[in-house]
Design a protein around this motif. Structure first.
Motif, PDB file in Angstrom:
ATOM      1  N   HIS A   8       0.839  -1.215   0.000  1.00 55.81           N
ATOM      2  CA  HIS A   8       0.000   0.000   0.000  1.00 55.81           C
ATOM      3  C   HIS A   8       0.867   1.255   0.000  1.00 55.81           C
ATOM      4  O   HIS A   8       1.477   1.603   1.011  1.00 55.81           O
ATOM      5  CB  HIS A   8      -0.901  -0.004   1.240  1.00 55.81           C
ATOM      6  CG  HIS A   8      -2.040   0.963   1.200  1.00 55.81           C
ATOM      7  ND1 HIS A   8      -3.362   0.560   1.170  1.00 55.81           N
ATOM      8  CD2 HIS A   8      -2.076   2.316   1.215  1.00 55.81           C
ATOM      9  CE1 HIS A   8      -4.141   1.626   1.160  1.00 55.81           C
ATOM     10  NE2 HIS A   8      -3.385   2.706   1.195  1.00 55.81           N
ATOM     11  N   HIS A  10       0.916   5.418  -1.959  1.00 53.78           N
ATOM     12  CA  HIS A  10       0.246   6.386  -2.845  1.00 53.78           C
ATOM     13  C   HIS A  10       1.313   7.095  -3.672  1.00 53.78           C
ATOM     14  O   HIS A  10       1.716   8.214  -3.370  1.00 53.78           O
ATOM     15  CB  HIS A  10      -0.577   7.373  -2.019  1.00 53.78           C
ATOM     16  CG  HIS A  10      -1.672   6.724  -1.240  1.00 53.78           C
ATOM     17  ND1 HIS A  10      -2.831   6.278  -1.841  1.00 53.78           N
ATOM     18  CD2 HIS A  10      -1.774   6.393   0.061  1.00 53.78           C
ATOM     19  CE1 HIS A  10      -3.611   5.716  -0.922  1.00 53.78           C
ATOM     20  NE2 HIS A  10      -2.989   5.774   0.236  1.00 53.78           N
ATOM     21  N   GLU A  94      -8.634   2.350  -2.513  1.00 55.99           N
ATOM     22  CA  GLU A  94      -9.085   1.949  -1.231  1.00 55.99           C
ATOM     23  C   GLU A  94     -10.492   2.444  -0.965  1.00 55.99           C
ATOM     24  O   GLU A  94     -10.865   3.556  -1.341  1.00 55.99           O
ATOM     25  CB  GLU A  94      -8.136   2.402  -0.126  1.00 55.99           C
ATOM     26  CG  GLU A  94      -7.883   3.914  -0.021  1.00 55.99           C
ATOM     27  CD  GLU A  94      -6.894   4.227   1.101  1.00 55.99           C
ATOM     28  OE1 GLU A  94      -5.755   4.516   0.768  1.00 55.99           O
ATOM     29  OE2 GLU A  94      -7.289   4.166   2.290  1.00 55.99           O
ATOM     30  N   HIS A 157      -6.360  -2.551   5.490  1.00 57.09           N
ATOM     31  CA  HIS A 157      -5.144  -1.761   5.290  1.00 57.09           C
ATOM     32  C   HIS A 157      -4.815  -0.926   6.525  1.00 57.09           C
ATOM     33  O   HIS A 157      -5.721  -0.436   7.199  1.00 57.09           O
ATOM     34  CB  HIS A 157      -5.336  -0.911   4.021  1.00 57.09           C
ATOM     35  CG  HIS A 157      -5.029   0.532   4.151  1.00 57.09           C
ATOM     36  ND1 HIS A 157      -3.750   1.001   4.244  1.00 57.09           N
ATOM     37  CD2 HIS A 157      -5.830   1.616   4.201  1.00 57.09           C
ATOM     38  CE1 HIS A 157      -3.791   2.327   4.340  1.00 57.09           C
ATOM     39  NE2 HIS A 157      -5.022   2.720   4.328  1.00 57.09           N
ATOM     40  N   ASP A 207       1.942   2.819   3.316  1.00 58.19           N
ATOM     41  CA  ASP A 207       0.975   3.916   3.185  1.00 58.19           C
ATOM     42  C   ASP A 207       1.705   5.218   2.811  1.00 58.19           C
ATOM     43  O   ASP A 207       1.254   6.309   3.163  1.00 58.19           O
ATOM     44  CB  ASP A 207       0.124   4.101   4.439  1.00 58.19           C
ATOM     45  CG  ASP A 207      -1.225   4.754   4.157  1.00 58.19           C
ATOM     46  OD1 ASP A 207      -1.578   4.902   2.967  1.00 58.19           O
ATOM     47  OD2 ASP A 207      -1.918   5.114   5.119  1.00 58.19           O
TER      48      ASP A 207
END
Ligand SMILES: [Zn+2]
Length: 259
Positions: A8, A10, A94, A157, A207
């Motif tokens: 995970h 971004h 997500e 997550h 994340d």
């Protein structure tokens, strides 16, 4: 060096606009062989696919993060649906529920969470679930889905819930993914929960660019930093870092359908 899989990140975030090739090079040098770049809006879904087309170590998701739903253009969901069959897409999300922020009315979050669950089922994809201060509601909606259709292919997550929530999710077939917060000094309760999650059902993530783990807490987070979270969790589970890395990488490959 054992392989690691950041489940995970971004990477379409503007914080990576200037130096993404260097970020990915540092990840490879740290042993990270795969990163899933996670969509948060309709346009972010297209951007994540574009990154996965350009960099072979990346895979993408399509979806709208619950806090973003209310401000999305009217055709955003149609965009997500039209992109879901792209070969670089390995999951939907997500998605999920968030009671911490008040950007999207809760009923609308529930509507979109149900849509994402249905879309993932229809395309035999994993679903990436965000849950913030809404554990009971997320478990309730997952149970409805589970009772109707069977095990849920997906992951919780950046898990921060309690043991009962983790066990309810595991019982429905979900994986539990931990991010940098598990490394924080005051996160003893979360580490105690992690100690009860079977290694065969655990994933690890950054994340990025958020929530950098100790000892890089406060910096921009990036996939290479997943090694710190992996080392912490290996210690919690009392397994060697190589064992932890190998098994969580295998788990991620299985869940996302990647070799
Ligand atoms: Zn995220």
């Amino acid at each position: 060096m054992a392989e690691l899989f950041d489940s995970h990140a971004h990477l379409d975030d503007e914080k990576f606009q200037g130096d993404l090739p260097a970020v990915l090079e540092r990840a490879r040098n740290a042993g990270v062989t795969r990163v899933v770049t996670i969509a948060t809006t309709g346009s972010s879904s297209a951007a994540c696919i574009g990154l996965a087309e350009r960099y072979t170590m990346l895979a993408a998701t399509v979806g709208i993060q619950p806090n973003n739903i209310a401000q999305e253009p009217a055709d955003a969901w149609d965009q997500v649906v039209s992109l879901v069959t792209h070969p670089k897409v390995v999951a939907v999300g997500e998605t999920g529920l968030d009671r911490h922020w008040d950007y999207t009315p809760f009923a609308q979050q529930e509507d979109y969470f149900a849509r994402h669950l249905e879309l993932a089922r229809r395309h035999h994809l994993a679903v990436v679930i965000h849950c913030r201060e809404a554990e009971a509601d997320v478990v309730r909606m997952l149970k409805e889905d589970f009772e109707r259709h069977g095990p849920v292919r997906g992951l919780m997550h950046s898990f921060t819930g309690d043991l009962a929530t983790a066990q309810a999710c595991l019982a429905m077939g979900l994986y539990i993914s931990f991010a940098g917060m598990v490394t924080y000094k005051n996160a003893q309760n979360l580490r105690a929960v992690a100690a009860q999650v079977p290694l065969e059902r655990m994933l690890v993530e950054t994340d990025s660019p958020y929530l950098a783990p100790v000892p890089v807490r406060g910096q921009r987070n990036e996939p290479a930093h997943v090694v710190h979270t992996a080392a912490c969790l290996g210690g919690v589970l009392r397994v060697a870092i190589e064992t932890f890395s190998q098994q969580t990488t295998q788990n991620a490959r299985t869940l996302f359908g990647l070799r």
